[in-house]
Motif scaffolding. Structure first.
Motif, PDB file in Angstrom:
ATOM      1  N   CYS A 224      43.455 -41.939 -71.890  1.00  0.00           N
ATOM      2  CA  CYS A 224      44.734 -42.343 -71.291  1.00  0.00           C
ATOM      3  C   CYS A 224      44.760 -43.845 -71.031  1.00  0.00           C
ATOM      4  CB  CYS A 224      44.976 -41.556 -70.005  1.00  0.00           C
ATOM      5  SG  CYS A 224      45.223 -39.782 -70.271  1.00  0.00           S
ATOM      6  N   ARG A 225      43.634 -44.390 -70.607  1.00  0.00           N
ATOM      7  CA  ARG A 225      43.559 -45.843 -70.391  1.00  0.00           C
ATOM      8  C   ARG A 225      43.810 -46.590 -71.689  1.00  0.00           C
ATOM      9  NH1 ARG A 225      41.221 -50.124 -71.560  1.00  0.00           N
ATOM     10  NH2 ARG A 225      39.923 -49.004 -73.071  1.00  0.00           N
ATOM     11  N   ARG A 226      43.261 -46.084 -72.778  1.00  0.00           N
ATOM     12  CA  ARG A 226      43.447 -46.734 -74.077  1.00  0.00           C
ATOM     13  C   ARG A 226      44.921 -46.743 -74.487  1.00  0.00           C
ATOM     14  NH1 ARG A 226      39.809 -44.196 -78.566  1.00  0.00           N
ATOM     15  NH2 ARG A 226      41.127 -45.586 -79.808  1.00  0.00           N
ATOM     16  N   VAL A 227      45.606 -45.647 -74.232  1.00  0.00           N
ATOM     17  CA  VAL A 227      47.031 -45.598 -74.574  1.00  0.00           C
ATOM     18  C   VAL A 227      47.800 -46.628 -73.760  1.00  0.00           C
ATOM     19  CG1 VAL A 227      49.113 -44.183 -74.638  1.00  0.00           C
ATOM     20  CG2 VAL A 227      46.900 -43.166 -75.212  1.00  0.00           C
ATOM     21  N   ALA A 228      47.500 -46.722 -72.470  1.00  0.00           N
ATOM     22  CA  ALA A 228      48.166 -47.718 -71.626  1.00  0.00           C
ATOM     23  C   ALA A 228      47.895 -49.126 -72.144  1.00  0.00           C
ATOM     24  CB  ALA A 228      47.702 -47.577 -70.180  1.00  0.00           C
ATOM     25  N   ALA A 229      46.656 -49.388 -72.547  1.00  0.00           N
ATOM     26  CA  ALA A 229      46.301 -50.707 -73.068  1.00  0.00           C
ATOM     27  C   ALA A 229      47.040 -51.000 -74.375  1.00  0.00           C
ATOM     28  CB  ALA A 229      44.789 -50.796 -73.279  1.00  0.00           C
ATOM     29  N   LEU A 230      47.170 -50.006 -75.230  1.00  0.00           N
ATOM     30  CA  LEU A 230      47.900 -50.181 -76.482  1.00  0.00           C
ATOM     31  C   LEU A 230      49.371 -50.529 -76.241  1.00  0.00           C
ATOM     32  CD1 LEU A 230      46.438 -47.193 -78.524  1.00  0.00           C
ATOM     33  CD2 LEU A 230      46.197 -49.618 -79.115  1.00  0.00           C
ATOM     34  N   ASN A 231      49.875 -50.114 -75.077  1.00  0.00           N
ATOM     35  CA  ASN A 231      51.266 -50.392 -74.710  1.00  0.00           C
ATOM     36  C   ASN A 231      51.388 -51.561 -73.730  1.00  0.00           C
ATOM     37  OD1 ASN A 231      53.271 -48.058 -75.740  1.00  0.00           O
ATOM     38  ND2 ASN A 231      51.209 -47.234 -75.464  1.00  0.00           N
ATOM     39  N   ALA A 234      47.553 -51.812 -69.477  1.00  0.00           N
ATOM     40  CA  ALA A 234      46.228 -51.336 -69.074  1.00  0.00           C
ATOM     41  C   ALA A 234      46.079 -51.414 -67.557  1.00  0.00           C
ATOM     42  CB  ALA A 234      45.139 -52.186 -69.734  1.00  0.00           C
ATOM     43  N   PRO A 235      45.556 -50.371 -66.926  1.00  0.00           N
ATOM     44  CA  PRO A 235      45.338 -50.424 -65.474  1.00  0.00           C
ATOM     45  C   PRO A 235      44.314 -51.488 -65.108  1.00  0.00           C
ATOM     46  CG  PRO A 235      45.118 -48.177 -66.336  1.00  0.00           C
ATOM     47  CD  PRO A 235      45.134 -49.092 -67.513  1.00  0.00           C
TER      48      PRO A 235
END
Length: 309
Positions: A224-231, A234-235
């Motif tokens: 899930c972190r990777r998806v956020a970073a791709l968008n 990133a947290p």
């Protein structure tokens, strides 16, 4: 400020009730049965932050909604959103602000398309609450925060007016200039919690006691972190560390509401919370093994549930 709260269940009933309690002009868009219940016994809230009973709150039903409102506070399950949008449409005028409290991000796209991006703010809430069979809203913990803001990051005059209306209510209202990041931070945590507790059919503490449980949890969090970073969301390290701590707490009874819905044979937000996270990974989705497994599990449940019906 005229406020329309969509629904008077656990979340809408709590935040809308607190706003009404503080003297705000609040109307609830509800179905006939809930309207009758509220007329008969009032809106009842039981909370460690103070109990209250609000006699005969103003309600309106779909089809009888004709006036526009300054603020629409939108709280519903994602699978009800298409119908809710049609029900609330007459309340949305040229200057109406919509603050959605759904999890994930896909609802923003849906609301933008229907009402225009300029009317849709970002929003999220943190609360554990439930509605019992008698229609009483029970607040289950100490958290009761509502965060909102312009998606551009601007601290606008209209957002300030919302804060002014909410500031006297008995919940934590926060105007954020980073609301999209706030929403992504919550989504990363929630998708991890929902994915792992549904997949394992167990609360966090039991998962931690199982061989391989912690590794599976942390891998899902990393997906899930990777998806956020791709968008580009990133947290922060501190946010990720807090999520990790909660998701790996030994003896914790924490589970996602999605797991409880699943165990009761109910509808779940598989596509909105987990599926959309996976979709936003694009070509990288193939490498997100735990996220893909969690989504497959939820879709298999939905297929069996729909087939049984």
């Amino acid at each position: 400020m005229r406020i329309l709260v969509i629904g008077a269940g656990a979340t809408g009933g709590y935040f809308g009730g607190r706003l009404l309690e503080s003297g705000q002009d609040v109307t609830f868009l509800v179905r006939a049965a809930r309207a009758a219940q509220l007329a008969a016994q009032g809106l009842v809230i039981r909370s460690s932050h103070g109990n209250t009973t609000l006699p005969s709150p103003a309600t309106v039903q779909a089809g009888a909604l004709h006036d526009t409102f300054d603020l629409v506070l939108l709280s519903c399950k994602a699978y009800h959103l298409p119908q809710v949008i049609e029900d609330m449409a007459p309340a949305v005028g040229p200057h109406t602000m919509i603050v959605p409290l759904l999890n994930g991000m896909r609802h923003l796209d849906v609301l933008d398309e229907r009402f225009g991006k300029e009317r849709v703010l970002g929003g999220q809430c943190v609360i554990a609450a439930t509605l019992d069979k008698q229609g009483v809203v029970h607040h289950l913990n100490q958290s009761h925060s509502l965060t909102f803001g312009e998606r551009s990051g601007e601290r606008s005059e209209r957002a300030e007016s919302v804060l002014a209306s909410m500031s006297q209510a008995r919940f934590e209202a926060r105007l954020s200039t980073t609301i999209l990041q706030d929403m992504w931070d919550k989504w990363v945590f929630l998708a991890s919690l929902a994915g792992i507790t549904c997949l394992m059919r167990a609360p966090v503490g039991d998962i931690m006691a199982a061989t391989g449980g912690e590794a599976a949890t942390l891998q899902l969090l990393e997906d899930c972190r990777r998806v956020a970073a791709l968008n580009q969301h990133a947290p922060a390290d501190t946010v990720l560390a807090r999520a990790c701590s909660v998701l790996t707490e030994k003896d914790s009874k924490l589970s996602a509401s999605m797991m409880r819905d699943l165990e009761q044979g109910g509808q779940i937000e598989a596509d909105h919370v987990i599926g959309d996270m996976l979709a936003r990974a694009g070509a990288d989705a193939e490498s997100l093994t735990m996220l893909r497994t969690a989504y497959a599990h939820l879709k298999a449940y939905e297929a069996r549930r729909d087939g049984g019906r």
